[in-house]
Design a protein around this motif. Structure first.
Motif, PDB file in Angstrom:
ATOM      1  N   GLN A   1       1.113  -1.235   0.215  1.00 33.55           N
ATOM      2  CA  GLN A   1      -0.282   0.443  -0.349  1.00 33.55           C
ATOM      3  C   GLN A   1       0.803   1.356   0.117  1.00 33.55           C
ATOM      4  O   GLN A   1       1.726   1.110   0.510  1.00 33.55           O
ATOM      5  CB  GLN A   1      -1.146   0.344   1.112  1.00 33.55           C
ATOM      6  CG  GLN A   1      -2.193   1.057   1.205  1.00 33.55           C
ATOM      7  CD  GLN A   1      -2.686   1.291   2.208  1.00 33.55           C
ATOM      8  OE1 GLN A   1      -2.780   0.366   2.902  1.00 33.55           O
ATOM      9  NE2 GLN A   1      -4.137   1.967   2.194  1.00 33.55           N
ATOM     10  N   LEU A   2       0.453   2.032  -0.634  1.00 31.85           N
ATOM     11  CA  LEU A   2       1.704   3.441  -1.214  1.00 31.85           C
ATOM     12  C   LEU A   2       0.519   3.898   0.201  1.00 31.85           C
ATOM     13  O   LEU A   2      -0.481   4.711   0.036  1.00 31.85           O
ATOM     14  CB  LEU A   2       1.216   4.006  -2.621  1.00 31.85           C
ATOM     15  CG  LEU A   2       1.643   2.794  -3.809  1.00 31.85           C
ATOM     16  CD1 LEU A   2       1.695   4.372  -4.991  1.00 31.85           C
ATOM     17  CD2 LEU A   2       2.947   2.813  -3.300  1.00 31.85           C
ATOM     18  N   GLU A   3       1.840   5.001   1.457  1.00 31.75           N
ATOM     19  CA  GLU A   3       1.734   5.938   1.847  1.00 31.75           C
ATOM     20  C   GLU A   3       1.723   7.432   1.342  1.00 31.75           C
ATOM     21  O   GLU A   3       2.343   8.222   0.809  1.00 31.75           O
ATOM     22  CB  GLU A   3       1.953   6.091   3.600  1.00 31.75           C
ATOM     23  CG  GLU A   3       1.651   6.984   4.386  1.00 31.75           C
ATOM     24  CD  GLU A   3       2.173   6.674   5.784  1.00 31.75           C
ATOM     25  OE1 GLU A   3       3.016   8.014   5.775  1.00 31.75           O
ATOM     26  OE2 GLU A   3       2.415   5.712   5.935  1.00 31.75           O
TER      27      GLU A   3
ATOM     28  N   PRO B   1      -4.058   3.798  -2.577  1.00 31.05           N
ATOM     29  CA  PRO B   1      -3.927   2.180  -3.295  1.00 31.05           C
ATOM     30  C   PRO B   1      -3.244   1.353  -3.156  1.00 31.05           C
ATOM     31  O   PRO B   1      -1.442   1.776  -2.117  1.00 31.05           O
ATOM     32  CB  PRO B   1      -4.074   2.546  -4.211  1.00 31.05           C
ATOM     33  CG  PRO B   1      -3.084   3.401  -4.998  1.00 31.05           C
ATOM     34  CD  PRO B   1      -2.851   4.723  -3.968  1.00 31.05           C
ATOM     35  N   VAL B   2      -4.008  -0.393  -2.710  1.00 32.19           N
ATOM     36  CA  VAL B   2      -3.063  -1.311  -2.041  1.00 32.19           C
ATOM     37  C   VAL B   2      -2.841  -2.002  -3.886  1.00 32.19           C
ATOM     38  O   VAL B   2      -3.535  -2.319  -4.408  1.00 32.19           O
ATOM     39  CB  VAL B   2      -4.154  -2.319  -1.711  1.00 32.19           C
ATOM     40  CG1 VAL B   2      -2.975  -3.822  -1.120  1.00 32.19           C
ATOM     41  CG2 VAL B   2      -4.259  -1.471  -0.202  1.00 32.19           C
ATOM     42  N   LEU B   3      -1.705  -2.332  -3.760  1.00 30.11           N
ATOM     43  CA  LEU B   3      -0.869  -3.075  -5.334  1.00 30.11           C
ATOM     44  C   LEU B   3      -0.715  -4.055  -5.021  1.00 30.11           C
ATOM     45  O   LEU B   3       0.142  -4.795  -4.112  1.00 30.11           O
ATOM     46  CB  LEU B   3      -0.200  -2.628  -6.117  1.00 30.11           C
ATOM     47  CG  LEU B   3      -0.265  -0.871  -6.451  1.00 30.11           C
ATOM     48  CD1 LEU B   3       1.276   0.229  -6.466  1.00 30.11           C
ATOM     49  CD2 LEU B   3      -1.096   0.252  -7.486  1.00 30.11           C
TER      50      LEU B   3
ATOM     51  N   GLY C   1       2.876  -2.418 -10.761  1.00 31.20           N
ATOM     52  CA  GLY C   1       3.975  -1.773 -11.403  1.00 31.20           C
ATOM     53  C   GLY C   1       3.483  -0.522 -11.419  1.00 31.20           C
ATOM     54  O   GLY C   1       2.841   0.127 -11.274  1.00 31.20           O
ATOM     55  N   PHE C   2       5.178   0.288 -10.500  1.00 30.27           N
ATOM     56  CA  PHE C   2       4.563   1.990 -10.485  1.00 30.27           C
ATOM     57  C   PHE C   2       5.221   2.997  -9.604  1.00 30.27           C
ATOM     58  O   PHE C   2       6.933   2.400  -9.680  1.00 30.27           O
ATOM     59  CB  PHE C   2       3.026   2.438  -8.768  1.00 30.27           C
ATOM     60  CG  PHE C   2       4.715   1.707  -7.499  1.00 30.27           C
ATOM     61  CD1 PHE C   2       5.292   2.450  -6.892  1.00 30.27           C
ATOM     62  CD2 PHE C   2       4.703   0.004  -7.528  1.00 30.27           C
ATOM     63  CE1 PHE C   2       6.039   1.364  -5.114  1.00 30.27           C
ATOM     64  CE2 PHE C   2       5.002  -0.500  -6.272  1.00 30.27           C
ATOM     65  CZ  PHE C   2       6.340  -0.067  -5.788  1.00 30.27           C
ATOM     66  N   TRP C   3       5.808   4.328 -10.710  1.00 32.87           N
ATOM     67  CA  TRP C   3       7.212   4.841 -10.794  1.00 32.87           C
ATOM     68  C   TRP C   3       6.440   5.747  -9.147  1.00 32.87           C
ATOM     69  O   TRP C   3       5.585   5.717  -8.695  1.00 32.87           O
ATOM     70  CB  TRP C   3       6.621   6.196 -11.520  1.00 32.87           C
ATOM     71  CG  TRP C   3       7.077   5.522 -12.398  1.00 32.87           C
ATOM     72  CD1 TRP C   3       6.199   5.436 -13.715  1.00 32.87           C
ATOM     73  CD2 TRP C   3       8.364   5.594 -13.245  1.00 32.87           C
ATOM     74  NE1 TRP C   3       6.943   5.264 -14.307  1.00 32.87           N
ATOM     75  CE2 TRP C   3       8.698   5.043 -14.145  1.00 32.87           C
ATOM     76  CE3 TRP C   3       9.538   5.331 -12.549  1.00 32.87           C
ATOM     77  CZ2 TRP C   3       9.494   4.190 -15.721  1.00 32.87           C
ATOM     78  CZ3 TRP C   3      11.692   5.262 -13.431  1.00 32.87           C
ATOM     79  CH2 TRP C   3      10.814   4.608 -14.759  1.00 32.87           C
ATOM     80  N   LEU C   4       8.171   6.558  -8.646  1.00 37.38           N
ATOM     81  CA  LEU C   4       8.057   6.628  -7.850  1.00 37.38           C
ATOM     82  C   LEU C   4       7.813   8.185  -8.002  1.00 37.38           C
ATOM     83  O   LEU C   4       7.348   9.537  -6.781  1.00 37.38           O
ATOM     84  CB  LEU C   4       8.881   6.874  -6.539  1.00 37.38           C
ATOM     85  CG  LEU C   4       8.541   5.378  -5.644  1.00 37.38           C
ATOM     86  CD1 LEU C   4       9.354   3.927  -4.977  1.00 37.38           C
ATOM     87  CD2 LEU C   4       7.264   5.160  -5.250  1.00 37.38           C
TER      88      LEU C   4
ATOM     89  N   VAL D   1       4.392   9.620  -2.767  1.00 38.36           N
ATOM     90  CA  VAL D   1       4.716   8.811  -2.055  1.00 38.36           C
ATOM     91  C   VAL D   1       5.292   8.563  -1.257  1.00 38.36           C
ATOM     92  O   VAL D   1       6.372   9.647  -1.172  1.00 38.36           O
ATOM     93  CB  VAL D   1       4.272   7.379  -2.691  1.00 38.36           C
ATOM     94  CG1 VAL D   1       4.885   6.289  -1.727  1.00 38.36           C
ATOM     95  CG2 VAL D   1       3.710   6.993  -3.685  1.00 38.36           C
ATOM     96  N   ARG D   2       5.134   9.078   0.297  1.00 34.84           N
ATOM     97  CA  ARG D   2       6.255   8.852   1.713  1.00 34.84           C
ATOM     98  C   ARG D   2       6.735   7.413   1.757  1.00 34.84           C
ATOM     99  O   ARG D   2       7.564   7.533   3.005  1.00 34.84           O
ATOM    100  CB  ARG D   2       5.947  10.179   2.512  1.00 34.84           C
ATOM    101  CG  ARG D   2       4.677  10.054   3.221  1.00 34.84           C
ATOM    102  CD  ARG D   2       4.628  10.767   3.901  1.00 34.84           C
ATOM    103  NE  ARG D   2       3.773  10.257   5.209  1.00 34.84           N
ATOM    104  CZ  ARG D   2       3.173  10.984   6.482  1.00 34.84           C
ATOM    105  NH1 ARG D   2       3.318  12.543   6.496  1.00 34.84           N
ATOM    106  NH2 ARG D   2       1.843  10.655   6.920  1.00 34.84           N
ATOM    107  N   ALA D   3       5.315   6.865   2.314  1.00 33.85           N
ATOM    108  CA  ALA D   3       6.135   5.614   2.598  1.00 33.85           C
ATOM    109  C   ALA D   3       5.577   4.259   1.874  1.00 33.85           C
ATOM    110  O   ALA D   3       4.050   4.225   0.808  1.00 33.85           O
ATOM    111  CB  ALA D   3       6.004   5.076   4.205  1.00 33.85           C
ATOM    112  N   LEU D   4       6.300   3.189   1.722  1.00 37.20           N
ATOM    113  CA  LEU D   4       5.449   1.784   1.702  1.00 37.20           C
ATOM    114  C   LEU D   4       5.294   1.307   2.919  1.00 37.20           C
ATOM    115  O   LEU D   4       5.842   1.005   3.693  1.00 37.20           O
ATOM    116  CB  LEU D   4       6.428   0.813   0.302  1.00 37.20           C
ATOM    117  CG  LEU D   4       6.918   1.636  -0.555  1.00 37.20           C
ATOM    118  CD1 LEU D   4       8.139   0.489  -1.751  1.00 37.20           C
ATOM    119  CD2 LEU D   4       5.773   2.614  -1.718  1.00 37.20           C
ATOM    120  N   ARG D   5       3.887   0.207   2.404  1.00 30.14           N
ATOM    121  CA  ARG D   5       3.741  -0.463   3.342  1.00 30.14           C
ATOM    122  C   ARG D   5       2.795  -1.660   3.111  1.00 30.14           C
ATOM    123  O   ARG D   5       2.648  -1.478   1.922  1.00 30.14           O
ATOM    124  CB  ARG D   5       2.126   0.196   4.323  1.00 30.14           C
ATOM    125  CG  ARG D   5       2.904   1.801   4.914  1.00 30.14           C
ATOM    126  CD  ARG D   5       1.102   2.773   5.012  1.00 30.14           C
ATOM    127  NE  ARG D   5       0.787   1.500   6.130  1.00 30.14           N
ATOM    128  CZ  ARG D   5       1.099   2.486   7.730  1.00 30.14           C
ATOM    129  NH1 ARG D   5       1.678   3.713   8.047  1.00 30.14           N
ATOM    130  NH2 ARG D   5      -0.063   1.914   8.220  1.00 30.14           N
TER     131      ARG D   5
END
Length: 100
Positions: A32-34, A42-44, A49-52, A57-61
């Motif tokens: 999940q992207l924070e 969203p929860v992936l 795939g995703f660009w940062l 986005v400040r965190a990955l959870r």
């Protein structure tokens, strides 16, 4: 290329300078992207795939219990000007069509 493993419930901060050109691919579990304002994004799932870069986005959870894995891909450092091989056009390119 590197792999980031997130244990269940774990959170990893995203430092923009370190992740500038990073592209992530979820290879296991869910991530999940924070977002910058603290909201949950969203929860992936697997194969997402995703660009940062430029996303805020400040965190990955990891919202799950099992370890999630994200493959991080970044462009290779360039050491000089790009050299390419000239490409020859296909036959019949340029507006003409062949007949059999």
């Amino acid at each position: 290329m590197r792999t980031l493993a997130l244990r269940g419930g774990a959170r990893v901060a995203v430092v923009a300078a370190d992740w500038y050109d990073a592209f992530g691919i979820v290879t296991r579990g869910r991530v999940q992207l924070e977002l910058r304002d603290g909201e949950l994004g969203p929860v992936l799932g697997r194969d997402a795939g995703f660009w940062l870069r430029g996303t805020g986005v400040r965190a990955l959870r990891n919202p799950g219990r099992r370890t999630a894995k994200v493959r991080i891909v970044t462009p290779k450092a360039r050491t000089g000007p790009c050299q390419s091989t000239p490409v020859r056009p296909w036959p019949n390119e340029g507006g003409t069509t062949g007949t059999a």
